[in-house]
Design a protein around this motif. Sequence first.
Motif, PDB file in Angstrom:
ATOM      1  N   ASP C 218       0.832  -1.206   0.000  1.00  0.00           N
ATOM      2  CA  ASP C 218       0.000   0.000   0.000  1.00  0.00           C
ATOM      3  C   ASP C 218       0.860   1.246   0.000  1.00  0.00           C
ATOM      4  O   ASP C 218       1.946   1.262   0.557  1.00  0.00           O
ATOM      5  N   SER C 219       0.331   2.270  -0.620  1.00  0.00           N
ATOM      6  CA  SER C 219       1.040   3.542  -0.575  1.00  0.00           C
ATOM      7  C   SER C 219       0.020   4.648  -0.752  1.00  0.00           C
ATOM      8  O   SER C 219      -1.073   4.427  -1.256  1.00  0.00           O
ATOM      9  N   GLY C 220       0.407   5.831  -0.303  1.00  0.00           N
ATOM     10  CA  GLY C 220      -0.442   6.985  -0.520  1.00  0.00           C
ATOM     11  C   GLY C 220      -1.791   6.873   0.147  1.00  0.00           C
ATOM     12  O   GLY C 220      -1.914   6.417   1.288  1.00  0.00           O
ATOM     13  N   LEU C 221      -2.806   7.240  -0.613  1.00  0.00           N
ATOM     14  CA  LEU C 221      -4.149   7.356  -0.063  1.00  0.00           C
ATOM     15  C   LEU C 221      -4.677   6.024   0.449  1.00  0.00           C
ATOM     16  O   LEU C 221      -5.330   5.952   1.493  1.00  0.00           O
ATOM     17  N   SER C 222      -4.377   4.917  -0.265  1.00  0.00           N
ATOM     18  CA  SER C 222      -4.948   3.652   0.170  1.00  0.00           C
ATOM     19  C   SER C 222      -4.311   3.203   1.484  1.00  0.00           C
ATOM     20  O   SER C 222      -4.961   2.568   2.318  1.00  0.00           O
ATOM     21  N   ARG C 223      -3.029   3.562   1.708  1.00  0.00           N
ATOM     22  CA  ARG C 223      -2.395   3.258   2.982  1.00  0.00           C
ATOM     23  C   ARG C 223      -3.083   4.029   4.110  1.00  0.00           C
ATOM     24  O   ARG C 223      -3.378   3.474   5.182  1.00  0.00           O
ATOM     25  N   LEU C 224      -3.355   5.311   3.835  1.00  0.00           N
ATOM     26  CA  LEU C 224      -4.038   6.138   4.831  1.00  0.00           C
ATOM     27  C   LEU C 224      -5.409   5.557   5.152  1.00  0.00           C
ATOM     28  O   LEU C 224      -5.792   5.432   6.326  1.00  0.00           O
ATOM     29  N   LEU C 225      -6.143   5.173   4.101  1.00  0.00           N
ATOM     30  CA  LEU C 225      -7.493   4.641   4.315  1.00  0.00           C
ATOM     31  C   LEU C 225      -7.439   3.360   5.136  1.00  0.00           C
ATOM     32  O   LEU C 225      -8.269   3.135   6.026  1.00  0.00           O
ATOM     33  N   TRP C 226      -6.472   2.501   4.835  1.00  0.00           N
ATOM     34  CA  TRP C 226      -6.377   1.235   5.558  1.00  0.00           C
ATOM     35  C   TRP C 226      -6.086   1.471   7.034  1.00  0.00           C
ATOM     36  O   TRP C 226      -6.704   0.878   7.913  1.00  0.00           O
ATOM     37  N   LYS C 227      -5.140   2.398   7.309  1.00  0.00           N
ATOM     38  CA  LYS C 227      -4.823   2.702   8.705  1.00  0.00           C
ATOM     39  C   LYS C 227      -6.042   3.278   9.418  1.00  0.00           C
ATOM     40  O   LYS C 227      -6.359   2.911  10.560  1.00  0.00           O
ATOM     41  N   ALA C 228      -6.741   4.179   8.725  1.00  0.00           N
ATOM     42  CA  ALA C 228      -7.922   4.797   9.329  1.00  0.00           C
ATOM     43  C   ALA C 228      -8.987   3.745   9.596  1.00  0.00           C
ATOM     44  O   ALA C 228      -9.638   3.760  10.645  1.00  0.00           O
TER      45      ALA C 228
END
Lengths: 101, 188, 310
Positions: C218-228
């Motif tokens: 994951d990178s970028g926005l999808s990484r952020l979404l997954w963490k959130a």
Amino acid sequence: MTLEAVLVVAAALVGIGVYGALSQQSFVMLMMGLELMINGAILALVALWSASAGGNPQGQMLGVVFMTVMAVEMALGFALVTNVYRVRRADITEKLRRLKG
Amino acid sequence: MNDLLADAIFWAFAAGSVTTGLRVFRTDSMMRAAFYLLASFAGVGGILVLLGAEFLGMVLILMMAGEMLIMAIVMVMFMMNPAGLNPMWMVHQHRVAVAAGAGSFVLLASLPFLVKFPDRPAPQPEEATAELGTELLGDSMLVFQTAGVALLSTMIGAVVIANRSGRFGVAEEGSQEPTVEPGAGDQR
Amino acid sequence: MSEYAAAGVAIAAVGAALLAGVYFVAVFDRLIGALVEGRPLQWSRLLAEPVQSSALMAVQQRRTTERPDAPAWALAPALFAGLAAVALAMVPLDRDLVATDPATGFVVFSAAIAMVMIAVYLHGWSPNSAFALHGAYRYGAQALSFQIPFLLAMLATVLPAESLSIVEIVNAQESLWNVVRQPAGLPLYLVVGVAVSFWGPLNLPDGSDLAGGTSVEDSGLSRLLWKAARAAMLVSVAAMGAAAFLGGWWGPWLAGPVWVVLKTVALLGVLLASGHLLARVRIEQFVLVSWVVLIPLALLNVFVSGAFLL
């Protein structure tokens, strides 16, 4: 959302399930066909319970029994797949020919 | 909720359920097939909730989530091509299967138009859940218990069947199926 | 039309609560980390850091892998966050203040928890990467093990309420909270809660020994979404724990919703502290403990609480 509409959807699911169970070579895909058939059966059952059984709770009870059947089918199916693979190294139905006439 | 909205939701679930059901046998990856099957079940679960069988619908989704995960794991364990990087077309008797599927659909779909079902709608969903609970532990206690015992014996049977140390010695050393054609060699 | 307006307000409220919860988890986790390690507290940095790192992740370039299953990869974080929202929507803030209270609330919540394993498995499987798939398998083993103790621990709270509705479950705790009535329930639930959102000691699917596990690609926005989404699931689990075991809105002096928030924060503190205080468990140890210890304990919990109600 009439009773006929729900029953047609259920029939479509059963039809797809019949196609899958007959056409697939892989054991697990074959089981998916069986699952789809039970899926359609549950849908038809609940539709009839909802529209024309007057809310008799035994209709829902039968649904619970259907789900039990589904769980039993899956558990035994996976156990047999595991065993067949161990004993015969087979993962498709064509490799089991002993009972073929 | 008015009837129009309920109809729209029903047709959305129905269309989703049937398309994903078809996609199960039209995809290149068995893993995707398992997830399509789960989507199909989730759609049917939604329709069950719409029909008033809230408990059955939610339990169907709950049960299928676990079952599909196990199915995915079994596939990767034993089956070829789980990842879907190559086209997959593993079918036999395809024409017969299509005919049988279409035939059973036409037969079953024509039934509701040929038979007159009595028009006795069920009461409100909340009562239905409570009624099911009373029924499970009341009049249908024996059925419920039998289902439980059946599941227990299935668990024991499945463990015995899938066990590596089989009934007649270690399963891997078990019978190799003789070939039908003499001299064709085994297909191991 | 007011029916639809009410539904819209409820959906917006659940979404806002989840967003606030995610931010709170990010700050609270850093706060607990600083306290445990004895670092001096820098409040402005503590409050700003989650926003800064989120903004950085949101604008970072996204990379991809060779032949991923792109739709499934995009779907996984959304499915996870959606399931967290479904779970949180069941939690009542007060007797009349709840987003939705279906008669089968317990089953809906359990179904949401069960679907989490599909979301995590999809997330690990779809990038077509070895470590990610490893992580997905770890979560498969973990999820299939915690599913049964989780269901049994929650099921015991249904017994005194004689209803599957979450509001009724809270209502039945007026005289005695379930944490006292069923002492084994809350510890079991918390273990499972850590496992559901694979936080702290049970962070095996996304563990650093797999270079990030299911989210390695994951990178970028999808990484952020997954963490959130993971943080959101933790909030939902804590809120449901507060409702099912700590008596929800019941409490002296303060208003009901305040009690719910306080109890949720307390449970979140326990869940987050586990990440800073406990060593990580190996997957086979967790599976063994689940099947050999947690399931019998949860069964005993159900039997004992059932016997008290007879």
